[in-house]
Design a protein around this motif. Structure first.
Motif, PDB file in Angstrom:
ATOM      1  N   SER A 140       0.712   4.751  -8.863  1.00 24.42           N
ATOM      2  CA  SER A 140       0.651   4.436  -7.435  1.00 24.42           C
ATOM      3  C   SER A 140       0.777   2.934  -7.266  1.00 24.42           C
ATOM      4  O   SER A 140       0.437   2.159  -8.160  1.00 24.42           O
ATOM      5  CB  SER A 140      -0.661   4.935  -6.807  1.00 24.42           C
ATOM      6  N   SER A 141       1.286   2.532  -6.105  1.00 21.23           N
ATOM      7  CA  SER A 141       1.509   1.120  -5.821  1.00 21.23           C
ATOM      8  C   SER A 141       1.577   0.950  -4.315  1.00 21.23           C
ATOM      9  O   SER A 141       2.063   1.837  -3.605  1.00 21.23           O
ATOM     10  CB  SER A 141       2.813   0.652  -6.476  1.00 21.23           C
ATOM     11  N   GLY A 142       1.071  -0.198  -3.822  1.00 19.98           N
ATOM     12  CA  GLY A 142       1.108  -0.387  -2.379  1.00 19.98           C
ATOM     13  C   GLY A 142       0.378  -1.635  -1.944  1.00 19.98           C
ATOM     14  O   GLY A 142       0.281  -2.610  -2.692  1.00 19.98           O
ATOM     15  N   ALA A 143      -0.149  -1.582  -0.739  1.00 23.23           N
ATOM     16  CA  ALA A 143      -0.850  -2.720  -0.158  1.00 23.23           C
ATOM     17  C   ALA A 143      -2.082  -3.059  -0.977  1.00 23.23           C
ATOM     18  O   ALA A 143      -2.654  -2.208  -1.668  1.00 23.23           O
ATOM     19  CB  ALA A 143      -1.247  -2.399   1.279  1.00 23.23           C
ATOM     20  N   GLY A 144      -2.499  -4.331  -0.902  1.00 27.72           N
ATOM     21  CA  GLY A 144      -3.657  -4.767  -1.656  1.00 27.72           C
ATOM     22  C   GLY A 144      -4.532  -5.723  -0.874  1.00 27.72           C
ATOM     23  O   GLY A 144      -4.335  -5.942   0.323  1.00 27.72           O
ATOM     24  N   TYR A 145      -5.483  -6.307  -1.560  1.00 28.83           N
ATOM     25  CA  TYR A 145      -6.458  -7.214  -0.956  1.00 28.83           C
ATOM     26  C   TYR A 145      -5.779  -8.451  -0.379  1.00 28.83           C
ATOM     27  O   TYR A 145      -6.161  -8.943   0.675  1.00 28.83           O
ATOM     28  CB  TYR A 145      -7.468  -7.614  -2.023  1.00 28.83           C
TER      29      TYR A 145
END
Length: 216
Positions: A140-145
């Motif tokens: 999974s991969s996507g938006a972060g802090y």
């Protein structure tokens, strides 16, 4: 009837041996360490069914969190997927910025298909590459802090990010995982987790098949 029982047993073997989906990952509890670049050492322990198994990071950590701090494993959707039902439960992490050193996580005993959660690999203006010594899949991969960049799989076990966030799974059984960094940056955090392998379920299925054969 005997044939039907045998077929059912065979089907049971296939079902029980299938990998678990959406399993609960036991993320490591990093407990103590030093960030004396280039010989940093951070030690941690797994809990739950893996109590007694630990791991040690060696390399060039810029910082680490063992008792509170900023929680970088958000949003939940980036750190959960078909194989991982829970993001890391604490802020524990190891934070990297140096590139001219080999980073290694060594487990106290072999583990199968371990996971790595990553926050903020690279920056909006700098693509950073981690090249591992083992094959992996991006789950999974996507938006972060800090940003919304994806993780991208490159050639030769490499991972590229520009504010990349997500979860990797290393495929196989390991006593250690190592990687090098191309293009240093200010911050990238990671932690590791493990999950029970489906081997025990497979043994149950094989036992049922053996019992059926004995009754014939």
């Amino acid at each position: 009837m005997k044939r039907a029982i045998c077929v059912a047993a065979l089907l049971g073997v296939g079902t029980l041996a299938a990998p678990a989906m959406g399993g609960g990952v036991e993320w490591i509890d990093w407990t103590v360490g030093t960030n004396d670049y280039p010989s940093s050492v951070v030690v941690g322990q797994f809990g739950g069914p893996f109590t007694g198994i630990g791991a040690t990071y060696t390399g060039g950590a810029e910082n680490y969190q063992t008792n509170g701090g900023n929680y970088y494993w958000t949003p939940l959707s980036t750190y959960t997927n078909f194989a991982v039902s829970n993001a890391p439960g604490s802020p524990d992490d190891i934070e990297l910025s140096h590139w001219n050193v080999t980073h290694t996580v060594t487990f106290t005993q072999p583990v199968t298909n371990p996971f790595m959660a990553i926050s903020s690999l690279g920056s909006p203006t700098t693509f950073t590459t981690w090249t591992f010594n083992a094959p992996f899949a991006i789950l999974s991969s996507g938006a972060g802090y800090f940003g919304t960049g994806p993780l991208v799989q490159g050639p030769n076990n490499s991972l590229v990010g520009a504010e990349g966030n997500g979860v990797l799974e290393f495929q196989g059984t390991f006593t250690s995982i190592s990687w090098t960094v191309l293009h240093g940056e200010n911050f990238a955090a990671f932690t590791v987790g493990i999950i029970p392998a489906p081997g025990a379920a497979s043994l149950l299925g094989l036992g049922a098949l053996a019992a059926t054969r004995r009754r014939r």
